[in-house]
Design a protein around this motif. Structure first.
Motif, PDB file in Angstrom:
ATOM      1  N   SER A 144      30.005 -19.316 -50.886  1.00 21.37           N
ATOM      2  CA  SER A 144      30.093 -19.505 -52.012  1.00 21.37           C
ATOM      3  C   SER A 144      28.913 -20.295 -52.377  1.00 21.37           C
ATOM      4  N   ARG A 153      33.439 -10.030 -56.468  1.00 24.05           N
ATOM      5  CA  ARG A 153      33.013 -11.585 -55.784  1.00 24.05           C
ATOM      6  C   ARG A 153      32.055 -11.982 -56.398  1.00 24.05           C
ATOM      7  N   ASN A 202      31.049 -15.275 -54.981  1.00 26.92           N
ATOM      8  CA  ASN A 202      31.943 -15.634 -54.089  1.00 26.92           C
ATOM      9  C   ASN A 202      31.049 -14.649 -52.604  1.00 26.92           C
TER      10      ASN A 202
END
Length: 125
Positions: free
Chosen positions: A17, A67, A84
């Motif tokens: 991330s 995401r 992420n």
């Protein structure tokens, strides 16, 4: 005049991330919708995400939905792109941009009035 400065890029592995920040100078941040775009080597610039001045409208391109999360803190004059489950295909220079149509969340680069210089995101496999 508005200045936008991106930060938070770096080199990470797939699945990791990063959180990108877009800091704005001046007291006009609340007047801006904020967009994020990216450009990979040899590729055209593409829309990533955008947020209206109050966060009521947020749009994402399909490839990052689920995401990436875009948010903003108008007290801190900063927008954040939480990324992420990064993939190698997310590798690009990421740019934030400001649009003086505050209620919009435009997908089109031509709608944005101010741009930062970009921050590099590299995702290794």
């Amino acid at each position: 005049q508005v200045q936008l400065v991106e930060s938070g890029g770096g080199l990470v592995q797939a699945g990791d991330s990063l959180r990108l920040s877009c800091a704005a100078s001046g007291r006009t941040f609340r007047s801006l919708a904020i967009g994020w775009f990216r450009q990979a080597p040899g590729m055209e610039q593409e829309f990533v995400a955008a947020i209206s001045w109050d966060g009521a409208r947020i749009d994402y391109t399909d490839s990052v939905k689920g995401r990436f999360t875009l948010s903003r803190d108008n007290e801190k004059n900063t927008a954040y792109l939480q990324m992420n489950s990064l993939k190698p295909e997310d590798t690009a220079v990421y740019f934030c941009a400001g649009d003086f149509a505050p209620s919009s969340a435009s997908w089109y680069a031509r709608d944005y009035d101010y741009w930062g210089l970009g921050t590099q995101v590299t995702v290794s496999s």
